[in-house]
Motif scaffolding. Structure first.
Motif, PDB file in Angstrom:
ATOM      1  N   GLU A 184      29.982  48.311  30.884  1.00 61.06           N
ATOM      2  CA  GLU A 184      29.047  48.213  31.987  1.00 61.06           C
ATOM      3  C   GLU A 184      27.648  48.190  31.400  1.00 61.06           C
ATOM      4  N   PRO A 185      26.687  47.596  32.097  1.00 63.66           N
ATOM      5  CA  PRO A 185      25.315  47.590  31.587  1.00 63.66           C
ATOM      6  C   PRO A 185      24.795  49.009  31.418  1.00 63.66           C
ATOM      7  N   TYR A 209      35.936  42.431  34.067  1.00 63.01           N
ATOM      8  CA  TYR A 209      34.888  41.553  34.604  1.00 63.01           C
ATOM      9  C   TYR A 209      34.351  42.114  35.925  1.00 63.01           C
ATOM     10  N   ARG A 210      35.255  42.496  36.818  1.00 63.34           N
ATOM     11  CA  ARG A 210      34.824  43.050  38.114  1.00 63.34           C
ATOM     12  C   ARG A 210      33.969  44.300  37.916  1.00 63.34           C
ATOM     13  N   TYR A 211      34.439  45.170  37.054  1.00 67.50           N
ATOM     14  CA  TYR A 211      33.728  46.436  36.837  1.00 67.50           C
ATOM     15  C   TYR A 211      32.324  46.178  36.293  1.00 67.50           C
ATOM     16  N   TYR A 212      32.201  45.262  35.353  1.00 70.12           N
ATOM     17  CA  TYR A 212      30.912  44.967  34.726  1.00 70.12           C
ATOM     18  C   TYR A 212      29.948  44.322  35.724  1.00 70.12           C
ATOM     19  N   VAL A 213      30.392  43.253  36.375  1.00 69.36           N
ATOM     20  CA  VAL A 213      29.481  42.485  37.231  1.00 69.36           C
ATOM     21  C   VAL A 213      29.081  43.286  38.469  1.00 69.36           C
ATOM     22  N   GLU A 214      30.021  44.021  39.053  1.00 70.67           N
ATOM     23  CA  GLU A 214      29.657  44.790  40.238  1.00 70.67           C
ATOM     24  C   GLU A 214      28.785  45.992  39.868  1.00 70.67           C
ATOM     25  N   SER A 215      28.984  46.558  38.684  1.00 72.05           N
ATOM     26  CA  SER A 215      28.063  47.590  38.207  1.00 72.05           C
ATOM     27  C   SER A 215      26.666  47.004  38.032  1.00 72.05           C
ATOM     28  N   ALA A 216      26.605  45.795  37.483  1.00 73.63           N
ATOM     29  CA  ALA A 216      25.321  45.124  37.279  1.00 73.63           C
ATOM     30  C   ALA A 216      24.639  44.815  38.610  1.00 73.63           C
ATOM     31  N   ALA A 217      25.420  44.317  39.574  1.00 75.92           N
ATOM     32  CA  ALA A 217      24.842  43.963  40.869  1.00 75.92           C
ATOM     33  C   ALA A 217      24.273  45.178  41.593  1.00 75.92           C
ATOM     34  N   VAL A 264      27.644  44.172  47.455  1.00 74.30           N
ATOM     35  CA  VAL A 264      27.458  45.262  46.492  1.00 74.30           C
ATOM     36  C   VAL A 264      25.976  45.447  46.187  1.00 74.30           C
ATOM     37  N   ARG A 265      25.271  44.342  46.022  1.00 78.34           N
ATOM     38  CA  ARG A 265      23.851  44.427  45.640  1.00 78.34           C
ATOM     39  C   ARG A 265      23.025  45.127  46.712  1.00 78.34           C
ATOM     40  N   THR A 266      23.356  44.916  47.951  1.00 76.11           N
ATOM     41  CA  THR A 266      22.568  45.491  49.050  1.00 76.11           C
ATOM     42  C   THR A 266      23.168  46.776  49.600  1.00 76.11           C
ATOM     43  N   GLY A 267      24.208  47.300  48.946  1.00 77.67           N
ATOM     44  CA  GLY A 267      24.780  48.577  49.352  1.00 77.67           C
ATOM     45  C   GLY A 267      25.768  48.504  50.493  1.00 77.67           C
ATOM     46  N   LEU A 268      26.161  47.314  50.914  1.00 75.41           N
ATOM     47  CA  LEU A 268      27.120  47.164  52.003  1.00 75.41           C
ATOM     48  C   LEU A 268      28.558  47.367  51.531  1.00 75.41           C
ATOM     49  N   ILE A 269      28.805  47.143  50.238  1.00 71.26           N
ATOM     50  CA  ILE A 269      30.139  47.274  49.661  1.00 71.26           C
ATOM     51  C   ILE A 269      30.024  48.159  48.423  1.00 71.26           C
ATOM     52  N   GLU A 270      30.967  49.072  48.270  1.00 74.62           N
ATOM     53  CA  GLU A 270      30.999  49.918  47.080  1.00 74.62           C
ATOM     54  C   GLU A 270      31.432  49.083  45.867  1.00 74.62           C
ATOM     55  N   PRO A 271      30.766  49.236  44.724  1.00 74.18           N
ATOM     56  CA  PRO A 271      31.203  48.488  43.540  1.00 74.18           C
ATOM     57  C   PRO A 271      32.579  48.940  43.057  1.00 74.18           C
ATOM     58  N   PHE A 272      33.266  48.032  42.407  1.00 69.93           N
ATOM     59  CA  PHE A 272      34.590  48.290  41.847  1.00 69.93           C
ATOM     60  C   PHE A 272      34.493  49.413  40.813  1.00 69.93           C
ATOM     61  N   ARG A 273      35.372  50.405  40.895  1.00 75.53           N
ATOM     62  CA  ARG A 273      35.240  51.604  40.065  1.00 75.53           C
ATOM     63  C   ARG A 273      36.328  51.772  39.003  1.00 75.53           C
ATOM     64  N   ASP A 274      37.333  50.897  38.972  1.00 72.63           N
ATOM     65  CA  ASP A 274      38.476  51.102  38.082  1.00 72.63           C
ATOM     66  C   ASP A 274      38.263  50.391  36.749  1.00 72.63           C
ATOM     67  N   ARG A 318      36.473  35.290  41.273  1.00 69.03           N
ATOM     68  CA  ARG A 318      36.278  34.858  42.657  1.00 69.03           C
ATOM     69  C   ARG A 318      36.059  36.059  43.580  1.00 69.03           C
ATOM     70  N   GLN A 319      36.870  37.102  43.414  1.00 71.62           N
ATOM     71  CA  GLN A 319      36.721  38.287  44.257  1.00 71.62           C
ATOM     72  C   GLN A 319      35.388  38.997  43.993  1.00 71.62           C
ATOM     73  N   THR A 320      35.024  39.094  42.726  1.00 73.85           N
ATOM     74  CA  THR A 320      33.769  39.745  42.357  1.00 73.85           C
ATOM     75  C   THR A 320      32.581  39.054  43.007  1.00 73.85           C
ATOM     76  N   HIS A 321      32.533  37.745  42.894  1.00 75.24           N
ATOM     77  CA  HIS A 321      31.376  37.008  43.401  1.00 75.24           C
ATOM     78  C   HIS A 321      31.364  36.955  44.920  1.00 75.24           C
ATOM     79  N   ARG A 322      32.541  37.002  45.536  1.00 77.23           N
ATOM     80  CA  ARG A 322      32.597  37.065  46.996  1.00 77.23           C
ATOM     81  C   ARG A 322      31.949  38.348  47.511  1.00 77.23           C
TER      82      ARG A 322
END
Length: 660
Positions: free
Chosen positions: A527-528, A576-584, A640-650, A631-635
């Protein structure tokens, strides 16, 4: 003259098994956590290191993946340099280490036949006259490693590279002797797989109905300027697209139809290749053969590139990639509708450099070359799809942590213009040599002694440290600000995205970086680094973007898994999901770009990297779990960026890398 290093001179770590095999041969077995052996320092005198030009050896191992063998040196002052060599399994390989490399002038060493990438790590240089330790070791792995080493020696000349021909990859460029999910058996199966995927892509694009043509989020809008820019909304930074919509840049680097295998030096491991001037001519370029391109040429003949372009454009949009990343095909960029970033080339330099690629920035030619460097941007003036440009990638001088360029400059025998400027600064500050000597605790006879490396003594006095550090910062600031100013003058409406530093080891690296619109770095982690990125952003008052990250997996068809690795393709998608959603979710970050579209070749690209890091394999087919995760990450990305969805934690479990 050759000086063989007898196995009797060797001593292993406590957890290492070391045993002689025969004349000038020994077997080294290291545990999973790595380890090695050292050569008894009393056996190798300073004269031996001075009189020989190379360390040579033959190595062989039967591990499950690439083995990274490390040759490390330490001098009397404790400075150390380690050279990492990648060695293929089941292949006898000759290692040749030029001792000139201990000067530290190059990050990547010459690639000799049969060897993968060779990378130098550690201090700026090691004094060959005072080497007190020589060590051979392995890096951590998933299992214990055993390597047979023969004819370890100091030599005046390069060795012979006499290899027996034994193909290592098949006609499609796939590794021989290993099975994995998705392995293509031949051209007929590849055609069927290529055709089957087409029906899946169009429906996937509907996942991004609230994105505009630039990949911006249509639920949040700012003022439109007709070009990409940045904005802080009071809580977080954004890219703003030409129509004014908020954009978080999810990019893919190196969008090309495959990548070339360097043929020279690897001929003994390659199958018979087609002629360079026949049907497969477009698979050849600058002495490299591109198996991925050849596979598509076999399917589609002269229409292969257009088939590749159409499929790749579809994939990017179906996967939610909204930015064409660095080093991508100019022809792909020209035909695509996606926004892109652009790598500049030929960063300004000077005839003489201070260290590695750091120029003599006070030499007038630096500014002349900086002005010429910026001229390459003229053609982008009205391009609305261009987000911005990178001035360069991973400066090699910055790979040495806490490097002081001033101290290195004063040790150099070169009459650098920057040396003269330093002398003038010191003279202006202290007035006479006695004042300097009192402050520095030195015994200079005159200021001009600073121009002579044998006289330019530096001490640990606070004044000396401060003066040397201040000029170090002055050098770096000039290095950044001069070309950045010319670039902005040439292309005022587009973003300067910085230099994509490999890391920031010291605050001095940030000198002059206020001249960037975005600070970019490459961040290979799970993660970043939140605190590090926040520190950079707050210091510069600029947003940050990540130009490279990747993950490889051990269950594919390659022998090296990259800088960060997991066990399976499913876990690679999770990483990938964990990294990008942490970044977002990090307000200071405005984009992350994955390195890279294609797996690297089994036998290595131009410099020997051969990582399983691609979204697609050598047959141009995606890894389904990884594509689905993208695809799921970018959807979910804007939520995630605006706090509407919790980032992937696993976060999946990391396995030891095979990065060089």
């Amino acid at each position: 003259m050759t000086l063989h290093i007898s196995s009797a001179w060797l001593r292993g770590d406590p957890n290492v098994a070391l045993g002689p095999v025969g004349a000038n041969q020994f077997r080294l077995t290291t545990p999973a956590e790595g380890g090695g052996l050292f050569v008894d320092g009393e056996r190798l005198s300073p004269q031996a290191w001075r009189e020989h030009a190379f360390v040579t050896a033959e190595a062989y191992h039967e591990s499950h993946d690439v083995l990274v063998l490390v040759f490390a040196f330490e001098d009397a002052l404790g400075r150390s340099i380690a050279i990492h060599y990648g060695l293929l399994p089941h292949v006898r390989t000759t290692i040749c280490l030029p001792l000139q490399a201990l000067n530290g002038d190059r990050l990547f060493l010459p690639r000799y036949p049969g060897v993968m990438q060779s990378v130098l790590r550690g201090d700026a240089f090691v004094d060959r006259e005072t080497i007190r330790a020589f060590r051979i070791s392995t890096i951590p792995s998933t299992t214990a490693r055993t390597v047979l080493i023969a004819n370890l020696a100091l030599s005046e000349t390069e060795p012979q590279f006499d290899y027996e021909a034994a193909p290592y990859v098949d006609e499609l460029g796939q590794l021989i002797g290993r099975q994995w999910d998705g392995r293509i058996k031949g051209p007929k199966e590849l055609r069927a797989a290529w055709q089957a995927e087409a029906a899946e892509l169009t429906p996937a694009m509907s996942d991004f109905a609230d994105w505009n043509a630039y990949g911006g989020w249509t639920r949040l809008r700012f003022d439109a300027t007709g070009y990409f820019r940045t904005e802080h909304d009071g809580e977080r930074w954004w890219f703003v697209d030409p129509d004014g919509y908020a954009l978080f840049s999810a990019g893919m680097d190196c969008i090309h139809p495959g990548g070339g295998t360097r043929v020279a030096g690897m001929e003994h491991l390659l199958p018979a290749l087609p002629e360079a001037d026949g049907e497969f001519a477009e698979a050849w370029q600058r002495g490299e053969f591109n198996f991925a391109a050849a596979n598509l040429i076999a399917l589609y003949g002269s229409e292969w590139w257009q088939e590749w372009f159409g499929r790749t454009e579809q994939r990017m949009k179906a996967w939610g990639i909204n930015t064409i990343g660095n080093w991508s095909s100019p022809a792909f960029i020209a035909q695509s509708s996606l926004p892109y970033v652009w790598p500049m080339y030929d960063f300004p330099t000077t005839a003489q450099t201070i260290f590695r690629d750091f120029p003599d920035v006070f030499d007038p030619e630096y500014e002349v070359h900086a002005k010429r460097f910026a001229e390459q941007l003229h053609s982008f003036q009205d391009d609305r799809r261009l987000i911005g440009y990178f001035m360069r990638n991973e400066p090699h001088w910055a790979f040495v942590d806490s490097l002081n360029l001033t101290a290195h400059m004063l040790r150099s025998p070169l009459r650098l213009r920057s040396k003269t400027v330093f002398l003038e600064d010191v003279r202006a500050k202290y007035g006479d040599i006695w004042q300097l000597n009192a402050a520095w605790r030195t015994k200079f006879a005159r200021f001009e002694d600073l121009l002579e490396p044998e006289l330019a003594e530096l001490t640990d006095s606070p004044a000396c440290k401060r003066d040397v550090d201040d000029f170090n910062r002055k050098l770096i600031r000039r290095y950044v600000e001069i070309p950045a100013a010319y670039c902005k003058q040439t292309l005022p409406h587009h973003l300067n995205l910085g230099m994509r530093y490999a890391w920031v080891s010291d605050e001095s690296i940030l000198e002059g970086c206020e001249a960037f619109d975005v600070f970019s770095l490459n961040c290979y982690a799970f993660e970043p680094d939140r605190e590090h990125i926040q520190w950079i952003s707050r210091k510069l008052n600029k947003p940050v973007m990540i130009g490279e990250f990747h993950f490889g997996a051990a269950d594919g068809g390659l022998l090296a898994y990259g800088i960060r690795a997991v066990a399976t393709q499913r876990e690679r998608g999770e990483a990938y999901r964990y990294y990008v959603e942490s970044a977002a979710s990090l307000p200071e970050l405005i984009g992350v770009h994955y390195f890279q579209l294609n797996d690297q070749p089994v036998l290595g690209r131009f410099d020997g990297e051969n990582y399983q890091i691609g979204a697609v394999d050598v047959c141009m087919m995606p890894y389904p779990p990884f594509a689905a995760a993208m695809r799921q990450t970018h959807r979910d990305m804007y939520g995630v960026r605006t706090g509407l969805i919790e980032p992937f934690r696993d976060c999946p479990k990391e396995i030891p890398k095979t990065g060089f």
